[in-house]
Design an enzyme around this catalytic site. Structure first.
Site, PDB file in Angstrom:
ATOM      1  NE  ARG A  86      -1.347  -4.014   2.939  1.00  0.00           N
ATOM      2  CZ  ARG A  86      -2.412  -3.387   2.469  1.00  0.00           C
ATOM      3  NH1 ARG A  86      -2.816  -2.270   2.975  1.00  0.00           N
ATOM      4  NH2 ARG A  86      -3.084  -3.882   1.458  1.00  0.00           N
TER       5      ARG A  86
ATOM      6  CG  ASP B 255       7.171   2.550   7.984  1.00  0.00           C
ATOM      7  OD1 ASP B 255       7.703   3.296   7.122  1.00  0.00           O
ATOM      8  OD2 ASP B 255       7.515   1.352   8.150  1.00  0.00           O
TER       9      ASP B 255
ATOM     10  CG  HIS C 245       0.127  -1.109   0.415  1.00  0.00           C
ATOM     11  ND1 HIS C 245       0.949  -2.131   0.830  1.00  0.00           N
ATOM     12  CD2 HIS C 245      -0.432  -1.532  -0.748  1.00  0.00           C
ATOM     13  CE1 HIS C 245       0.880  -3.135  -0.049  1.00  0.00           C
ATOM     14  NE2 HIS C 245       0.060  -2.780  -1.013  1.00  0.00           N
TER      15      HIS C 245
END
Ligand code: ZN
Length: 245
Positions: free
Chosen positions: A24, A94, A111
Site C-alpha cells: 500500500r 501483518d 492500518h
C-alpha cells in the site's frame, strides 16, 4: 536510572525479509494495479459482491498469515526485553511485531490487522483463519454469523479513516519519546509520516533506516541506508550498550 522511551515507526520495508511485498505504499502493488486496488477500497468492497469474492480469494491465495517474523522484528523485541521502554507504531497489517514477541498493548497498528476480520455493522470480530476456513468450506462471501452483514478484514481500506484512538495513542508516543526510529517506511503516507515531525518537534533524536531517501532525512540525526535485516539489530544493540538508551 530512568531509561528513555524509544518509539519505532515501521513500514513495509521491515517485513520484506519475511516475504511480504509492499502493498500500500506510494509505489506499492495496490497503487500500481487499479483492479487490485478495488479489492482493498471500501466503497468498491461494500458495493460489489464480485469484488468481495475476489478480495476473499486473494486473501486465501496470498497466504500472508504464514509469514514469519525476521531478524529486525526480533531485534525490537530484544531491546524491549532488555528493560528499555519501547513502543511500536506500524503501518503494516501483518502482525509480525506481536508474533516476534512484542506485547500487543505496546504495538499501535495504524492500518489495522490482516490477522482478524470485523463485521461492517456489529462489533463481531475474529481470527482471519476462521473466515478463510469458511471459504475452504465453500462460502465465497461469508456473512457475519451474528447479524448477517458484510464481513471485511480488520485492515483500514482505502477510503476508510484511521482509528482515532490508535492514532491518538501513536501521537502521544511520538510526543513523549526521546528516540524515534523510522524503519522501512518511505514516510510519504500521512498521517503516519507526520508523526516523525511531531517527535522531532518535541525534541526526540530521529533515526531514519530506509533503503531510499525520505522527506525527513534532512532533519534526521542519523540516516541508515543499509538493509534493515542486518543494520537494525546492530543499531538497537548499539543504542542499548552506549547508554543513549
Ligand atoms: Zn455483525
Amino acid at each position: 536510572m530512568n531509561r528513555p522511551l524509544v518509539a519505532l515507526l515501521s513500514g513495509a520495508g521491515i517485513s520484506t525479509d519475511s516475504g511480504i511485498p509492499d502493498y500500500r505504499g506510494p509505489d506499492g502493488l495496490w497503487r500500481r494495479d487499479p483492479e487490485a486496488e478495488k479489492l482493498v477500497t471500501y466503497a468498491s468492497y461494500m458495493g460489489d459482491p464480485e469484488i468481495r469474492r475476489r478480495s476473499w480469494q486473494m486473501r486465501r491465495r496470498v497466504g500472508a498469515l504464514a509469514a514469519e517474523p525476521n531478524a529486525a522484528h526480533r531485534a525490537v523485541v530484544e531491546l524491549e526485553r532488555s528493560g528499555t521502554p519501547v513502543r511500536v507504531i506500524t503501518q503494516n497489517v501483518d502482525g509480525l511485531h506481536q508474533l516476534a514477541g512484542m506485547p500487543a498493548r505496546k504495538v499501535f497498528e495504524l492500518h489495522g490487522t490482516a490477522r482478524e476480520f470485523v463485521c461492517t455493522r456489529c462489533p463481531a470480530r475474529g481470527p482471519m483463519q476462521d473466515a478463510l476456513a469458511r471459504l475452504d468450506a465453500g462460502e465465497d462471501d461469508p456473512p457475519c454469523l451474528e447479524c448477517g452483514a458484510i464481513l471485511k478484514p480488520a485492515t483500514v481500506m482505502f477510503g476508510e479513516h484511521l482509528d482515532p484512538v490508535v492514532l491518538g495513542r501513536a501521537a502521544a508516543v511520538a510526543k513523549a519519546c526521546q528516540i524515534f526510529l523510522a524503519v522501512g517506511s518511505s514516510l510519504q503516507v500521512h498521517p503516519a509520516a507526520g508523526l516523525v515531525g511531531v517527535a522531532a518537534d518535541h525534541g526526540a533524536r530521529l533515526i531514519v533506516v530506509n533503503a531510499e531517501p525520505t522527506p525527513y532525512d534532512g532533519i534526521a540525526d542519523e540516516v541508515v541506508r543499509e538493509p534493515i535485516g542486518t543494520s537494525l539489530p546492530g543499531l538497537l544493540r548499539g543504542l542499548a550498550a552506549s547508554g543513549t538508551v
